[in-house]
Design a protein around this motif. Structure first.
Motif, PDB file in Angstrom:
ATOM      1  N   ALA A 107       0.998  -1.271  -0.057  1.00 16.81           N
ATOM      2  CA  ALA A 107      -0.157  -0.098  -0.130  1.00 16.81           C
ATOM      3  C   ALA A 107       0.972   1.056   0.047  1.00 16.81           C
ATOM      4  N   GLN A 108       2.104   1.308   0.683  1.00 15.14           N
ATOM      5  CA  GLN A 108       2.906   2.416   0.649  1.00 15.14           C
ATOM      6  C   GLN A 108       4.077   2.456   0.091  1.00 15.14           C
ATOM      7  N   SER A 126      -2.619   1.176  -2.409  1.00 18.33           N
ATOM      8  CA  SER A 126      -3.647   2.048  -1.949  1.00 18.33           C
ATOM      9  C   SER A 126      -3.555   3.468  -2.506  1.00 18.33           C
ATOM     10  N   TYR A 166      -5.335   5.861  -1.291  1.00 20.32           N
ATOM     11  CA  TYR A 166      -5.525   6.834  -0.275  1.00 20.32           C
ATOM     12  C   TYR A 166      -5.075   8.303  -0.456  1.00 20.32           C
ATOM     13  N   LYS A 194      -1.295   8.871   0.372  1.00 20.56           N
ATOM     14  CA  LYS A 194      -0.219   7.759  -0.279  1.00 20.56           C
ATOM     15  C   LYS A 194       0.545   8.321  -1.171  1.00 20.56           C
ATOM     16  N   GLY A 240      -1.999   9.339  -4.771  1.00 19.15           N
ATOM     17  CA  GLY A 240      -3.183   9.519  -3.832  1.00 19.15           C
ATOM     18  C   GLY A 240      -4.479  10.011  -4.857  1.00 19.15           C
ATOM     19  N   GLN A 295       7.268   6.976   1.077  1.00 14.48           N
ATOM     20  CA  GLN A 295       6.165   7.426   1.196  1.00 14.48           C
ATOM     21  C   GLN A 295       5.960   8.334   2.622  1.00 14.48           C
TER      22      GLN A 295
END
Length: 372
Positions: free
Chosen positions: A163-164, A185, A187, A190, A193, A291
């Protein structure tokens, strides 16, 4: 207390839009004028460009990073009775996804590099272990050679929570592409994003890819016929269009994050109380994309208070709670290395809105706290 010289938020969410306002508005307006909202060409284009960027055969946009893990696990055949080993140093979503498919999350220590410790993974393998789930934290990839060797020796799957870590590499290979599947991800905070929740699953396995395609869209095949049970977890086309635009500039973003990390290293590397993340060129096997910029500080609380007074936003990741400390969820693990890390960890600002002057101000404020 004196007024701060400047204000540097930990993450300025409005800049996600303002940095490329005209281009983003043009993309969003085009999508909305055409009424192209669900699984349209923009989503297909983004999936193709994402898979190409990562060096993966297949990529699927989904509603969020947690759904990505759940769908990936289900597609990989993880089920009730299975155990999945993952680090306690992760967000609760990683463990929750394992729980949500009926399996048991088995929590392991982090090593000196803050990543999943292969030696502790080895100690936690049982007859019920089905998979290892490395979590690629803060834009760094685990030692995937060591973890894959353990998996191969014990007949286990590797399932990545990346995710990161979009853009991070180990031995030249992208995070998320080592195992049977990997997840990303989108989000807002992130690396890449969108303006809400979003996620992706990547895989090089054709059979797993087929199952992911069904699971994310109600079990419907390419002809729209329901052939399996599935979820409603599709990346909104509007998000996909914006992400595809931002992906065009993503290599520049990574380069800038590495520049900021180098400035932090140059300015704070001589502070004895701090343990900094590895510098950008510290290890040729790792290509880190930062990140987050997470350090360790012996005087964390006092330093954080000082930085707050200086107008600098910081956070302690996941509210300072590793997964094994959620006792209400039934965890009873004793993980002293992870506990010690969470007593010391602190994140400095790391985002695309930071100027060199901002970084210099953060560095000067930290040094002033230590009397340097």
């Amino acid at each position: 207390m004196t007024a701060a010289e400047r204000s540097i938020p930990f993450f300025p969410y409005s800049q996600l839009f303002l940095a490329r306002e005209e281009e983003i508005l043009a993309v969003m307006t085009d999508v909305c004028r055409r009424g192209a909202y669900i699984l349209q060409q923009e989503c297909r284009d983004f999936e193709a460009n994402l898979s190409n960027f990562m060096g993966a055969k297949h990529a699927f946009g989904v509603a969020n990073g947690t759904d990505a893990i759940i769908i990936g696990l289900r597609a990989a055949g993880i089920k009730a009775g299975d155990e999945v080993i993952l680090p306690s140093h992760t967000y609760i979503a990683t463990a929750a996804a394992v729980h949500m498919v009926g399996a048991t999350p088995v929590l392991a220590e982090c090593g000196a590099d803050h990543m999943l410790d292969p030696e502790d993974v080895l100690r936690r393998i049982t007859s019920r272990t089905r998979a290892i789930m490395p979590v690629q934290i803060n834009g760094r990839t685990c030692d995937m050679v060591a973890l894959q060797e353990i998996a191969n020796d014990h007949g286990l799957l590797v399932c990545e929570d990346a995710a990161q870590a979009l853009g991070s590499k180990f031995d030249g290979q992208s995070a998320g592409t080592f195992g049977v599947f990997g997840t990303i991800s989108f989000y807002p905070a992130k690396l890449l994003g969108c303006f809400g929740d979003g996620g992706a699953i990547v895989t090089n396995d054709d059979m797993v890819a087929e199952k992911i395609g069904l699971l994310r869209d109600h079990g419907r095949n390419e002809d729209g016929v329901v052939v399996a049970w599935g979820l409603n977890s599709r990346l909104d086309n509007l998000h996909a269009a914006v992400l595809d635009l931002k992906l065009k500039f993503f290599r520049e973003d990574i380069a800038r994050r590495r520049e900021i990390a180098a400035l932090y290293q140059e300015g704070l590397g001589d502070v004895d109380d701090l343990i900094l993340p590895p510098a950008p060129d510290a290890d040729p096997r790792h290509f880190d994309v930062y990140q987050n910029y997470e350090l360790e500080a012996g005087q964390r609380s006092e330093l954080r208070e000082h930085l707050t007074e200086s107008g600098i936003g910081t956070i302690i990741q996941w509210a300072g709670t590793p997964v094994h400390q959620f006792k209400d969820l039934g965890f009873t693990d004793h993980l002293p290395k992870t506990d010690e890390f969470f007593r010391r960890c602190l994140m400095l600002p790391m985002n695309m809105a930071l100027s060199d002057e901002d970084v210099s101000y953060v560095v000067a404020s930290v040094r002033r706290f230590y009397g340097k």
